[in-house]
Design an enzyme around this catalytic site. Structure first.
Site, PDB file in Angstrom:
ATOM      1  N   ASP A 165      -4.704 -20.933 -35.597  1.00  0.00           N
ATOM      2  CA  ASP A 165      -6.107 -20.723 -35.946  1.00  0.00           C
ATOM      3  C   ASP A 165      -6.383 -19.221 -35.972  1.00  0.00           C
ATOM      4  OD1 ASP A 165      -6.643 -23.431 -36.088  1.00  0.00           O
ATOM      5  OD2 ASP A 165      -7.265 -23.568 -33.986  1.00  0.00           O
ATOM      6  N   ASP A 179      -8.721 -26.802 -41.283  1.00  0.00           N
ATOM      7  CA  ASP A 179      -9.907 -27.390 -40.646  1.00  0.00           C
ATOM      8  C   ASP A 179     -11.101 -27.355 -41.593  1.00  0.00           C
ATOM      9  OD1 ASP A 179      -8.427 -27.727 -38.309  1.00  0.00           O
ATOM     10  OD2 ASP A 179      -9.041 -25.791 -37.499  1.00  0.00           O
TER      11      ASP A 179
END
Length: 206
Positions: A165, A179
Site C-alpha cells: 500500500d 483497493d
C-alpha cells in the site's frame, strides 16, 4: 455461486419479458426485424461486453502492478513523499490485512475470498450483456487480481504475502490502486442495482 447465477439469468433463453424485465436492445431489435434476430445478434454483443470486462481488468491490474513495482523500488525504506502537504502522501506500507489495513490476522481467508471473487466473475462473464456491468466487474476483477498477486508472491509466504500500500491520505488508512478499483467497481454495482439494471442487460420495471 447459485445466487449469483440466479441474478444473472440465462440471456439466451426467452424469459426476459415474462416477469417485468426487458432487455432494451432486444426490444428494439424485435420491433425492427422480427423475433428471431435478437438471439443471433445477442451473441456478438455478449462477446463485446466480455472483451470490455477483460480489457478493464487488464488495465486495472497492470496499473496496480506497475505502481507497486515503482513503490517497492523507489519508495520503500525511504521517507514519505508529500503530494498535497500533510493531506496526501505516498508512503510504502506492507499490509497483511484486507483493503485499507483491516483484519491483519486473516490473511489466508482474504486470499481465499479474492480467489472466489475471481472465479465467480470469470464464470458469470459468459452471461454478461450490460456494458456498465462489464466495466464494474472488470474493476473488481483487476483489483482482486492485483492484491491476490501480492498475497501469492510477496513475503512472508505463499497465500500469506503482505500487500503493498502507498496512497496515504490524512486521517485515513493507507491503500493502493487495487483497493481503489475494487471500491469503484463496488460503488458502480450498487448504483446499477438501484437503477434496476441487471448484468444480462434486462431492466426491472417496478
Amino acid at each position: 455461486m447459485a445466487e449469483a447465477e440466479r441474478i444473472i439469468g440465462t440471456p439466451d433463453t426467452p424469459d426476459a419479458t415474462g416477469n417485468g424485465r426487458e432487455r432494451p436492445d432486444e426490444a428494439a431489435a424485435t420491433g425492427a426485424s422480427g423475433a428471431d434476430e435478437p438471439a443471433a445478434a445477442g451473441r456478438p454483443r455478449g462477446k463485446r461486453r466480455i472483451a470490455v470486462l477483460f480489457a478493464v481488468a487488464t488495465f486495472a491490474y497492470a496499473l496496480d502492478l506497475i505502481s507497486k513495482m515503482i513503490v517497492v523500488a523507489k519508495l520503500e525504506h525511504h521517507p514519505p513523499i508529500e503530494i498535497i502537504g500533510d493531506w496526501l502522501k505516498f508512503e510504502a506500507i506492507r499490509n497483511a490485512g484486507a483493503a485499507f489495513g483491516f483484519g491483519e490476522a486473516f490473511t489466508v481467508i482474504f486470499t481465499m475470498i479474492a480467489t472466489a471473487v475471481i472465479v465467480v466473475i470469470a464464470r458469470l462473464a459468459r452471461k454478461l450483456y450490460s456494458l456498465p456491468w462489464a466495466i464494474a466487474l472488470g474493476l473488481l476483477l483487476g483489483g482482486a487480481l492485483g492484491n491476490l498477486t501480492d498475497r501469492i508472491f510477496r513475503a512472508p509466504g505463499v497465500f500469506e504475502g503482505a500487500v503493498v500500500d502507498f496512497i496515504a491520505p490524512k486521517y485515513f488508512a493507507v491503500f493502493n490502486l487495487a483497493d481503489s478499483a475494487i471500491v469503484c467497481g463496488g460503488v458502480l454495482i450498487v448504483l446499477l442495482s438501484f437503477k434496476g439494471l441487471d448484468p444480462d442487460g434486462t431492466v426491472h420495471k417496478d
